[in-house]
Design a protein around this motif. Structure first.
Motif, PDB file in Angstrom:
ATOM      1  N   ARG A  47       0.887   4.108  -2.985  1.00  0.00           N
ATOM      2  CA  ARG A  47       0.538   5.503  -2.704  1.00  0.00           C
ATOM      3  C   ARG A  47       1.678   6.440  -3.089  1.00  0.00           C
ATOM      4  O   ARG A  47       1.442   7.551  -3.564  1.00  0.00           O
ATOM      5  CB  ARG A  47       0.172   5.656  -1.229  1.00  0.00           C
ATOM      6  N   GLN A  72      -5.916  -1.387  -3.926  1.00  0.00           N
ATOM      7  CA  GLN A  72      -7.310  -1.719  -4.234  1.00  0.00           C
ATOM      8  C   GLN A  72      -7.900  -0.733  -5.242  1.00  0.00           C
ATOM      9  O   GLN A  72      -8.576  -1.136  -6.202  1.00  0.00           O
ATOM     10  CB  GLN A  72      -8.153  -1.717  -2.947  1.00  0.00           C
ATOM     11  N   ARG A  76      -2.599   6.386  -4.815  1.00  0.00           N
ATOM     12  CA  ARG A  76      -3.813   5.660  -4.443  1.00  0.00           C
ATOM     13  C   ARG A  76      -3.444   4.267  -3.951  1.00  0.00           C
ATOM     14  O   ARG A  76      -2.329   3.797  -4.166  1.00  0.00           O
ATOM     15  CB  ARG A  76      -4.781   5.567  -5.623  1.00  0.00           C
ATOM     16  N   SER A  77      -4.400   3.622  -3.307  1.00  0.00           N
ATOM     17  CA  SER A  77      -4.155   2.302  -2.741  1.00  0.00           C
ATOM     18  C   SER A  77      -4.103   1.245  -3.831  1.00  0.00           C
ATOM     19  O   SER A  77      -4.593   1.465  -4.951  1.00  0.00           O
ATOM     20  CB  SER A  77      -5.272   1.952  -1.753  1.00  0.00           C
ATOM     21  N   GLY A  79       0.815  -1.208   0.000  1.00  0.00           N
ATOM     22  CA  GLY A  79       0.000   0.000   0.000  1.00  0.00           C
ATOM     23  C   GLY A  79       0.848   1.257   0.000  1.00  0.00           C
ATOM     24  O   GLY A  79       0.551   2.226  -0.711  1.00  0.00           O
ATOM     25  N   ARG A  80       1.921   1.255   0.783  1.00  0.00           N
ATOM     26  CA  ARG A  80       2.808   2.418   0.824  1.00  0.00           C
ATOM     27  C   ARG A  80       3.471   2.647  -0.531  1.00  0.00           C
ATOM     28  O   ARG A  80       3.564   3.787  -1.015  1.00  0.00           O
ATOM     29  CB  ARG A  80       3.873   2.215   1.905  1.00  0.00           C
ATOM     30  N   TYR A  87      -6.221   1.184  -7.339  1.00  0.00           N
ATOM     31  CA  TYR A  87      -5.520   1.013  -8.613  1.00  0.00           C
ATOM     32  C   TYR A  87      -6.126  -0.144  -9.404  1.00  0.00           C
ATOM     33  O   TYR A  87      -6.396  -0.016 -10.608  1.00  0.00           O
ATOM     34  CB  TYR A  87      -4.040   0.749  -8.355  1.00  0.00           C
TER      35      TYR A  87
END
Length: 303
Positions: free
Chosen positions: A225, A233, A230-231, A221-222, A235
């Protein structure tokens, strides 16, 4: 494609002997029947000069369009995001999107543009790393321009014998754009992007993607972003919806088959997610896309 004037009623184009207006009747364009079932087909090349303060509106555009400023800059507004496209760059208008192209009030813009369609084009665009990208800085602008001008010449001649060469030029253009894309530096992120692209038709979780990349879901996730804002999910959801928009452009493909191709087991779930993303149902999107598609020019027939 709708062509509009600015609120001040400035004329949009300078029309002269060496400038082709961005309308289908003045562009080098050709869509033979054989091309409608090809994986990709570069349908038109246009030369345009915008006056200062001009703009063009694309509503549910039915092609992928690629904008190449030669002098001056363009601003593309798509999904409430404004992106500046300078010479040496390409702006991408994705199929099915609403967008606006602007020039500044002080400067105009001279550009080349080309548009593509194709039954497999959405997947090719994603595989080339162009999904969701609005701007690409070219590694070799001169080569891309030469390819576009060669395409313009072949489209203008409308020879059946040139159909393979025209389709081949389309693939060369996309390859050149793919080579210009700056890939993510982190190998784990690059692997995740590739896994998402090949798993659009599958029901796969972000945690499984993370495990395949040997990172935790939090780390993945990092990384997303930092690179995409964006996350994972979000994406993946956007990638699926972009693929769906491309598939819906084919009126022969049933909506239930579109749903299956983007990882949904039933039309209801797909329609619900599509409406969340686009604000309209898949069938309404297809209807608007059909209405936006220009009628075939009688001069486009073979022979």
């Amino acid at each position: 494609m709708a062509i509009e004037n600015t609120p001040q009623r400035k004329e949009l184009f300078d029309i002269s002997a060496d400038v082709i207006c961005h309308s289908r009747s003045h562009c080098a364009s050709w869509l033979p029947p054989e091309a409608e079932t090809l994986p990709l087909w570069p349908e038109f090349v246009g030369r345009v000069t915008y006056r200062p303060g001009g703009y063009v509106a694309h509503d549910s555009y039915y092609l992928y369009a690629f904008e190449l400023p030669l002098e001056g800059s363009l601003r593309i507004v798509e999904r409430d995001t404004e992106t500046r496209i300078d010479p040496g760059m390409v702006g991408i208008i994705h199929r099915g999107e609403d967008s606006r192209l602007f020039t500044s009030d002080a400067d105009g813009c001279r550009k080349l543009a080309f548009g593509m369609r194709g039954v497999a084009l959405g997947g090719i665009v994603a595989a080339a790393g162009l999904a969701g990208r609005i701007a690409v800085r070219l590694r070799n602008p001169e080569r891309l321009i030469r390819l576009v001008l060669r395409l313009e010449s072949l489209l203008g001649m409308r020879r059946v014998a040139d159909i393979p060469a025209i389709a081949g030029l389309g693939m060369e253009l996309l390859t050149e754009l793919a080579l210009s894309v700056t890939l993510p530096r982190d190998e784990r992120l690059e692997q995740a992007v590739n896994l998402f692209a090949i798993n659009v038709p599958n029901r796969i979780s972000v945690s499984r993607i993370a495990a395949s990349c040997h990172v935790s879901p939090a780390t993945l996730g990092r990384l997303f972003r930092q690179e995409f804002g964006r996350s994972p999910q979000a994406y993946f959801r956007d990638l699926r919806m972009q693929t769906a928009r491309g598939l819906l452009a084919d009126p022969a493909m049933p909506v239930k088959h579109v749903a299956a191709q983007v990882g949904f087991s039933d039309v209801f779930s797909f329609s619900r997610e599509f409406r969340k993303a686009e604000g309209i149902s898949p069938r309404e999107f297809r209807r608007r896309l059909s209405e936006a598609r220009p009628e075939r020019n009688p001069d486009d027939r073979l022979g």
